[in-house]
Design an enzyme around this catalytic site. Structure first.
Site, PDB file in Angstrom:
ATOM      1  CB  SER A  98      30.883  39.759  40.580  1.00 57.31           C
ATOM      2  OG  SER A  98      30.604  38.907  41.665  1.00 57.31           O
ATOM      3  CG  ASP A 240      27.317  36.564  43.137  1.00 53.71           C
ATOM      4  OD1 ASP A 240      27.099  35.461  42.608  1.00 53.71           O
ATOM      5  OD2 ASP A 240      28.471  37.001  43.317  1.00 53.71           O
ATOM      6  CG  ASP A 244      31.360  33.977  41.444  1.00 55.87           C
ATOM      7  OD1 ASP A 244      30.446  34.655  41.970  1.00 55.87           O
ATOM      8  OD2 ASP A 244      32.462  34.453  41.119  1.00 55.87           O
TER       9      ASP A 244
END
Length: 450
Positions: A98, A240, A244
């Protein structure tokens, strides 16, 4: 060797190769098979430099367990959710950490129907299976098959289905991909809708040369803010690394908090689909969402923060939409999963139809509301500090334990909680006046910092 501390609340995350490496990914894949018994798993990876080799190890673990694998290549996390749900696969796994710095990597996993896997719903079962070496019992007389699939075209059609394309005007926006793969969908969408996209950091680079790919960090926003102002864009959007999450900037370059965007998107979705629907929000900052949903007649439900927990609650409530301060936005018609492109499309449609500037659109949601933003503290003993906060402020208002610890009075509210992904104690304070906000921040920081 697997460092079992990489199993977090809703994903796997650690430093490569110290905490997590190729043999660990192989074992985690087999632990996933041991726990969930999938038949066909879709797999993809983000832009990190370590992702290709880790994805190969993951695929090998699945194939050796007799599971068929569909490799959809270089993707964003929301593309994985789409592929799992739209094509009916029995599971989905993306190699991604992430927004963490480049030395990290990790795994996000879902089951059939894009059912989330968290510490409450199987993630720790995988960990425990590995600890007991039960993954060693996973075998198959026949190796699984491997094929590749391109999903971008179908994904773009899916997200465009959330808006009326003809109503979207030729707006100008800055898009900051933070060196991830979101450009693979945003670029063709901009072309199809005849938008003026000003791309920033659209060339994928897993070394993340400008720092951690997290636009939630104030220091990472200046480049987007400046380009919005200089280009006289209608707004800016920044994702990011795995895209998401999406964060927005108005036409002046000012950052729009996720809580205000949740209030706006909730309003848009209720107006589109009926005010009888449920809206979920997380406990960190709540007043703008509660006010917006109440004003339009919807039902607002507070839920534990974290993308896996929010997916589960959205599904169990059959809620229309959910939003988090962290800029995760979830949609019932997106397989109850979060998506970083649908909010962009909804905003484009709303600005086109209202013919208003984003700052004007946000004004009712921001009015008479003051907040600190998320404050992060490295502390030695989080449990003790939260205990001291309870002793001091528990008698002063209504307590809530949905996620961490919250107290609400008539003039202020705060939430304090340990991070699920990083070694921080996180604090959010909101108030009816700047004076009350500052008073509460100072009082809480005295306890936190000793």
């Amino acid at each position: 060797m697997v460092n079992f501390d990489v199993f977090r609340a809703y994903d796997v995350r650690g430093v490569y190769p110290t905490d997590i490496d190729e043999p660990a990914y192989y074992r985690i894949a087999q632990g996933y098979v041991y726990t969930f018994r999938p038949k066909v798993v879709v797999v993809g990876a983000d832009a990190r430099l370590s992702s290709p080799s880790l994805k190969n190890a993951l695929i090998s673990g699945l194939l050796d367990a007799g599971v068929d694998v569909v490799d959809i290549g270089n993707i964003t996390t929301d593309m994985l959710y789409f592929a799992t749900g739209a094509y009916g696969y029995s599971g989905g796994i993306i190699v991604s950490a992430s927004h963490n710095p480049g030395q990290y990597n990790g795994i996000k996993m879902v089951r059939e129907g894009v059912t989330a896997i968290s510490s409450d719903t199987g993630l720790l079962d995988i960990r425990d299976a590995l600890m007991a070496q039960k993954d060693m019992s996973v075998s198959s007389a026949k190796k699984g098959s491997l094929r590749t699939k391109e999903v971008i075209g179908d994904y773009v059609k899916h997200v465009l289905g959330f808006v009326h394309r003809a109503s979207i005007k030729k707006l100008t926006f800055v898009g900051n991909a933070n060196f991830g793969f979101v450009g693979k969908s945003v670029t063709p969408i901009a072309k199809e809708l005849n938008l003026n996209l000003i791309p920033l950091n659209f060339e994928p680079d897993g070394s993340f040369p400008k720092g951690p790919p997290d636009p939630m960090l104030a220091g990472n926003r200046s480049e987007t803010e400046r380009l919005v102002r200089e280009s006289k864009a209608d707004f800016g959007a920044a994702w990011d690394a795995d895209a998401d999450r999406v964060m927005f900037f108005d036409e002046t370059g000012a950052f729009v908090s996720g809580v205000y965007m949740t209030a706006l998107l909730a309003t848009i979705m209720l107006n589109k689909h009926g005010t009888h629907n449920k809206i979920l929000y997380d406990p960190r900052v709540v007043w703008p969402v509660e006010k917006a949903v109440s004003r339009i007649g919807g039902e607002a439900i507070m839920s534990k923060s974290g993308h896996a927990f929010m997916k589960d609650r959205l599904r169990s409530e059959d809620a229309l939409f959910a939003g988090e301060l962290s800029a995760h936005y979830f949609f019932r018609d997106n397989f109850y999963a979060d998506n970083g492109v649908i909010p962009l499309l909804l905003l484009l449609e709303h600005l086109s139809e209202t013919e208003m500037k984003l700052s004007e659109v946000m004004r009712p949601f921001v009015a008479d509301h003051y907040m600190t933003g998320e404050l992060n503290y490295r502390v030695a003993d989080m449990k003790t500090i939260i205990g001291h906060v309870k002793e001091r402020f528990g008698p002063s208002g209504k307590e809530d334990f949905t996620d961490g610890y919250s107290v609400e009075s008539s003039t202020w509210r705060f939430n304090i909680r340990p991070s699920n992904t990083e070694p921080y104690l996180r604090l959010n304070v909101e108030a009816r006046s700047p004076e009350a906000l500052e008073e509460m921040r100072v009082a809480l920081e005295r306890i936190i910092e000793g």
